[in-house]
Design an enzyme around this catalytic site. Sequence first.
Site, mmCIF file in Angstrom:
data_model
loop_
_atom_site.group_PDB
_atom_site.id
_atom_site.type_symbol
_atom_site.label_atom_id
_atom_site.label_comp_id
_atom_site.label_asym_id
_atom_site.label_seq_id
_atom_site.Cartn_x
_atom_site.Cartn_y
_atom_site.Cartn_z
ATOM 1 N N LYS A 9 0.829 -1.213 0.000
ATOM 2 C CA LYS A 9 0.000 0.000 0.000
ATOM 3 C C LYS A 9 0.868 1.270 0.000
ATOM 4 O O LYS A 9 0.679 2.175 -0.796
ATOM 5 C CB LYS A 9 -0.929 0.023 1.230
ATOM 6 C CG LYS A 9 -1.832 -1.198 1.346
ATOM 7 C CD LYS A 9 -2.728 -1.131 2.584
ATOM 8 C CE LYS A 9 -1.998 -1.126 3.909
ATOM 9 N NZ LYS A 9 -1.272 -2.380 4.238
ATOM 10 N N ARG B 53 -9.929 0.581 8.488
ATOM 11 C CA ARG B 53 -9.528 -0.778 8.865
ATOM 12 C C ARG B 53 -10.637 -1.518 9.598
ATOM 13 O O ARG B 53 -10.443 -2.684 9.960
ATOM 14 C CB ARG B 53 -8.316 -0.706 9.796
ATOM 15 C CG ARG B 53 -6.968 -0.944 9.129
ATOM 16 C CD ARG B 53 -5.928 -0.688 10.181
ATOM 17 N NE ARG B 53 -4.671 -1.353 9.990
ATOM 18 C CZ ARG B 53 -3.607 -0.810 9.411
ATOM 19 N NH1 ARG B 53 -3.665 0.381 8.875
ATOM 20 N NH2 ARG B 53 -2.480 -1.480 9.353
ATOM 21 N N ARG C 192 11.678 -4.677 5.390
ATOM 22 C CA ARG C 192 11.273 -3.311 5.044
ATOM 23 C C ARG C 192 12.087 -2.252 5.786
ATOM 24 O O ARG C 192 12.356 -2.368 6.972
ATOM 25 C CB ARG C 192 9.786 -3.140 5.402
ATOM 26 C CG ARG C 192 9.339 -1.691 5.463
ATOM 27 C CD ARG C 192 7.856 -1.539 5.360
ATOM 28 N NE ARG C 192 7.106 -2.065 6.479
ATOM 29 C CZ ARG C 192 5.771 -2.097 6.510
ATOM 30 N NH1 ARG C 192 5.059 -1.668 5.478
ATOM 31 N NH2 ARG C 192 5.155 -2.576 7.555
ATOM 32 N N ARG D 137 10.796 -0.027 11.463
ATOM 33 C CA ARG D 137 9.708 0.130 12.414
ATOM 34 C C ARG D 137 9.798 -0.840 13.588
ATOM 35 O O ARG D 137 10.158 -2.000 13.412
ATOM 36 C CB ARG D 137 8.369 -0.076 11.691
ATOM 37 C CG ARG D 137 7.957 1.132 10.900
ATOM 38 C CD ARG D 137 6.838 0.854 9.946
ATOM 39 N NE ARG D 137 5.729 0.113 10.527
ATOM 40 C CZ ARG D 137 4.595 -0.104 9.899
ATOM 41 N NH1 ARG D 137 4.414 0.363 8.683
ATOM 42 N NH2 ARG D 137 3.648 -0.797 10.469
HETATM 43 P P1 ADP Z 1 1.072 -1.557 7.533
HETATM 44 O O1 ADP Z 1 1.666 -0.590 6.550
HETATM 45 O O2 ADP Z 1 2.053 -2.574 7.967
HETATM 46 O O3 ADP Z 1 -0.234 -2.089 7.063
HETATM 47 P P2 ADP Z 1 0.339 0.752 9.143
HETATM 48 O O4 ADP Z 1 1.549 1.613 9.041
HETATM 49 O O5 ADP Z 1 -0.807 1.093 8.273
HETATM 50 O O6 ADP Z 1 0.785 -0.750 8.892
HETATM 51 O O7 ADP Z 1 -0.162 0.696 10.639
HETATM 52 C C1 ADP Z 1 0.723 0.414 11.706
HETATM 53 C C2 ADP Z 1 -0.079 0.293 12.992
HETATM 54 O O8 ADP Z 1 -0.745 1.536 13.265
HETATM 55 C C3 ADP Z 1 -1.195 -0.747 12.951
HETATM 56 O O9 ADP Z 1 -0.718 -2.060 13.279
HETATM 57 C C4 ADP Z 1 -2.157 -0.192 14.025
HETATM 58 O O10 ADP Z 1 -1.671 -0.430 15.330
HETATM 59 C C5 ADP Z 1 -2.060 1.314 13.781
HETATM 60 N N1 ADP Z 1 -3.041 1.789 12.778
HETATM 61 C C6 ADP Z 1 -2.761 2.370 11.579
HETATM 62 N N2 ADP Z 1 -3.887 2.699 10.927
HETATM 63 C C7 ADP Z 1 -4.920 2.313 11.728
HETATM 64 C C8 ADP Z 1 -6.328 2.352 11.596
HETATM 65 N N3 ADP Z 1 -6.933 2.862 10.493
HETATM 66 N N4 ADP Z 1 -7.072 1.866 12.626
HETATM 67 C C9 ADP Z 1 -6.503 1.371 13.735
HETATM 68 N N5 ADP Z 1 -5.178 1.273 13.912
HETATM 69 C C10 ADP Z 1 -4.377 1.742 12.921
HETATM 70 P P1 ADP Z 2 2.197 -1.792 3.280
HETATM 71 O O1 ADP Z 2 2.166 -0.277 3.239
HETATM 72 O O2 ADP Z 2 1.003 -2.415 2.592
HETATM 73 O O3 ADP Z 2 2.390 -2.338 4.659
HETATM 74 P P2 ADP Z 2 4.774 -1.512 1.912
HETATM 75 O O4 ADP Z 2 4.449 -0.722 0.684
HETATM 76 O O5 ADP Z 2 5.478 -0.816 3.013
HETATM 77 O O6 ADP Z 2 3.456 -2.281 2.432
HETATM 78 O O7 ADP Z 2 5.642 -2.775 1.439
HETATM 79 C C1 ADP Z 2 6.209 -3.674 2.385
HETATM 80 C C2 ADP Z 2 7.627 -4.043 1.925
HETATM 81 O O8 ADP Z 2 7.571 -4.836 0.733
HETATM 82 C C3 ADP Z 2 8.486 -2.819 1.588
HETATM 83 O O9 ADP Z 2 9.807 -3.093 2.030
HETATM 84 C C4 ADP Z 2 8.412 -2.713 0.076
HETATM 85 O O10 ADP Z 2 9.613 -2.150 -0.472
HETATM 86 C C5 ADP Z 2 8.225 -4.169 -0.362
HETATM 87 N N1 ADP Z 2 7.321 -4.295 -1.512
HETATM 88 C C6 ADP Z 2 6.238 -3.551 -1.817
HETATM 89 N N2 ADP Z 2 5.635 -3.994 -2.965
HETATM 90 C C7 ADP Z 2 6.353 -5.069 -3.363
HETATM 91 C C8 ADP Z 2 6.242 -5.987 -4.487
HETATM 92 N N3 ADP Z 2 5.252 -5.872 -5.386
HETATM 93 N N4 ADP Z 2 7.168 -6.967 -4.581
HETATM 94 C C9 ADP Z 2 8.168 -7.086 -3.651
HETATM 95 N N5 ADP Z 2 8.332 -6.259 -2.580
HETATM 96 C C10 ADP Z 2 7.437 -5.269 -2.445
#
Ligand code: ADP
Ligand code: ADP
Length: 215
Positions: free
Chosen positions: A13, A88, A127, A161
Amino acid sequence: MNIILLGPPGAGKGTQASRLVEERGMVQLSTGDMLRAAVKAGTPVGEQAKAVMEAGELVSDAIVTQLIDENLAGLAPEQGVIFDGYPRTLAQAEALDSLLAARGRRLDFVIELDVDEDALVERITGRFTCAACNTPYHDRYKQPVSAGTCDVCGSHEFKRRADDNEEAVRTRMAEYRAKTAPILPHYEARDIVRRVDGMASVAAVSKGIDAVLDG
Ligand code: ADP
Ligand code: ADP
């Protein structure tokens, strides 16, 4: 255009949102980034969210909706938005409907990144992001073009993170399955959900998303 990027942690994302910001001038609203900024700044919201985030659980609907509301308020009406990591829960999806309606905005697409959960643990544990502009990178899949320098802003500092460890990731996946995936029918009823194969390369996923937005 206003879109939601939906998918479990590590689905891509943030990667796709930051690309869309660069290429299309859209604004990325990531509740995860907002919460991490609040934790870093030590605000009352940050104090409340810190332990919950480290455990991989969800922060309260009220807190994240408030953050989205504040950030939407600062945008020009014609500015397109990418919602990344929000909503979410079903309550957040309903709150977002009201926030958008109040501002005369319409949701164009919910893009679901379809991924295999087993592959995500490796994506997440590899990541890292730019400490200055949050652009995401990966030890194996997406190193900066010039080693040690952010492609987007040129910073030389990167960070990892606190919740990108296997235990918290498993909890985050379980939260996604239990609370987030069930919001899809809310949008399917409006026929705005589009699925893109998130297991493909970053470039191929980008192409799939562009096909939806430009189709
Ligand atoms: P990822 O990119 O790995 O999906 P996020 O960066 O979006 O994770 O979120 C990291 C953490 O922040 C989540 O595990 C949760 O604890 C909190 N968080 C983020 N967005 C939301 C949301 N919309 N509702 C509730 N908790 C959230
Ligand atoms: P999210 O925001 O959904 O948690 P991220 O965009 O941060 O996910 O991606 C998680 C990790 O995977 C990052 O280190 C990113 O560089 C890598 N990544 C993202 N898209 C791809 C893909 N299509 N193939 C391989 N690695 C990816």
